[in-house]
Design an enzyme around this catalytic site. Structure first.
Site, short mmCIF file in Angstrom:
data_model
loop_
_atom_site.label_atom_id
_atom_site.label_comp_id
_atom_site.label_asym_id
_atom_site.label_seq_id
_atom_site.Cartn_x
_atom_site.Cartn_y
_atom_site.Cartn_z
CG ASP A 90 -8.58 -2.79 -3.78
OD1 ASP A 90 -7.77 -1.85 -3.92
OD2 ASP A 90 -9.67 -2.83 -4.37
CD GLU A 100 -2.84 0.09 -15.70
OE1 GLU A 100 -3.84 0.38 -16.35
OE2 GLU A 100 -1.81 -0.43 -16.18
CB SER A 106 -0.87 0.00 1.26
OG SER A 106 -1.62 1.18 1.35
CE LYS A 153 -6.06 0.74 1.95
NZ LYS A 153 -5.82 0.09 0.65
P1 ITT Z 1 -3.39 1.70 -1.65
O1 ITT Z 1 -4.05 1.18 -2.91
O2 ITT Z 1 -2.02 2.23 -1.89
O3 ITT Z 1 -3.46 0.72 -0.50
P2 ITT Z 1 -5.64 3.49 -1.63
O4 ITT Z 1 -6.13 4.60 -0.72
O5 ITT Z 1 -5.61 3.76 -3.11
O6 ITT Z 1 -4.22 2.98 -1.12
P3 ITT Z 1 -7.61 1.47 -2.13
O7 ITT Z 1 -7.26 1.34 -3.56
O8 ITT Z 1 -7.87 0.22 -1.34
O9 ITT Z 1 -6.49 2.23 -1.30
O10 ITT Z 1 -8.84 2.46 -2.02
C1 ITT Z 1 -9.47 2.59 -0.84
C2 ITT Z 1 -10.27 3.87 -0.84
O11 ITT Z 1 -11.54 3.55 -0.27
C3 ITT Z 1 -9.62 4.88 0.09
O12 ITT Z 1 -8.76 5.76 -0.58
C4 ITT Z 1 -10.84 5.57 0.69
O13 ITT Z 1 -11.30 6.55 -0.20
C5 ITT Z 1 -11.86 4.44 0.75
N1 ITT Z 1 -11.73 3.72 2.04
C6 ITT Z 1 -11.22 2.48 2.26
N2 ITT Z 1 -11.20 2.19 3.56
C7 ITT Z 1 -11.70 3.26 4.18
C8 ITT Z 1 -11.90 3.58 5.54
O14 ITT Z 1 -11.57 2.75 6.51
N3 ITT Z 1 -12.43 4.76 5.83
C9 ITT Z 1 -12.77 5.63 4.86
N4 ITT Z 1 -12.59 5.44 3.56
C10 ITT Z 1 -12.04 4.24 3.22
#
Ligand code: ITT
Length: 189
Positions: free
Chosen positions: A66, A37, A7, A12
């Site tokens: 994810d 990607e 990540s 996170k």
């Molecule tokens: P990585 O892929 O690098 O892990 P990312 O933020 O892009 O980081 P994701 O692709 O898994 O992660 O997208 C998750 C998105 O969903 C995140 O950016 C938030 O907008 C939302 N999200 C996920 N978990 C959440 C949480 O616990 N609280 C609030 N929003 C969350």
């Protein structure tokens, strides 16, 4: 035991390390070149894509998460597009609230798909965690990240952003998934 967390989302990583505190497991970030990607069609596929990309760079235990917000009235959107729905977290929240308007059916859930790869690059364990709630009419609270300020947690009269870190980590989709991963790792002895 150190595990690479596939990540680049600092909140996170912090949440995940808080959840496993005291377990003897520490999650560390992949090298800066980690930039996969995410072109899968499901949380599960994207979770594997991230895990594999981090494994290619580290060849050790890797965990990927994810996750995203799925809103019933929007047919599951923003879903896998949660991180890309608009340019900033504030704009993403604004878009969701405007797409829902005055709609009464505001039921939603957060979903988190985790994939654990072993040092050979094989899937050792995969699972999902879910947290149910409804979307508020306006943002409330300053904790957490992403869509937390507009997600009213089922059974609690608070948004995810009004919960303390410890409270969020008791009930979040991420903690539900991570506890299954920890059980698996503990079963290895
Ligand atoms: P990585 O892929 O690098 O892990 P990312 O933020 O892009 O980081 P994701 O692709 O898994 O992660 O997208 C998750 C998105 O969903 C995140 O950016 C938030 O907008 C939302 N999200 C996920 N978990 C959440 C949480 O616990 N609280 C609030 N929003 C969350």
């Amino acid at each position: 035991m150190k595990i690479v967390l596939a990540s680049s989302n600092k909140h996170k990583v912090q949440e995940i390390n808080d959840i496993v505190k005291g377990s003897g497991i520490e999650f560390v970030l992949p090298p800066d070149t980690f930039d996969p990607e995410e072109n899968g069609k499901t949380f599960e596929e994207n979770s594997y894509i991230k895990a594999k990309a981090a494994w290619d760079l580290s060849k050790t235990w890797v965990l990927a998460d994810d996750s995203g917000l799925c809103i019933d009235f929007l047919n599951g959107k923003p879903g896998i597009y949660s991180a890309r729905y608009e340019k900033t977290p504030e704009l993403r929240i604004k878009r969701v609230l405007s797409e829902l308007g005055d709609e009464k059916n505001r039921h939603a859930h957060f979903s988190c798909s985790m994939t654990l790869l072993n040092p050979k690059g094989d899937i050792a364990f995969a699972c999902e965690g879910v947290c149910e709630g409804v979307i508020t009419y306006e943002p409330k609270g300053i904790n957490g990240f992403g869509y937390d300020p507009i997600f009213l947690v089922k059974g609690l009269n608070k948004t995810m952003a009004e919960l303390s870190e410890g409270e969020k980590n008791q009930i979040s989709h991420r903690s539900v998934a991570l506890r299954q991963v920890l059980n698996y790792l503990n079963s290895l002895g």
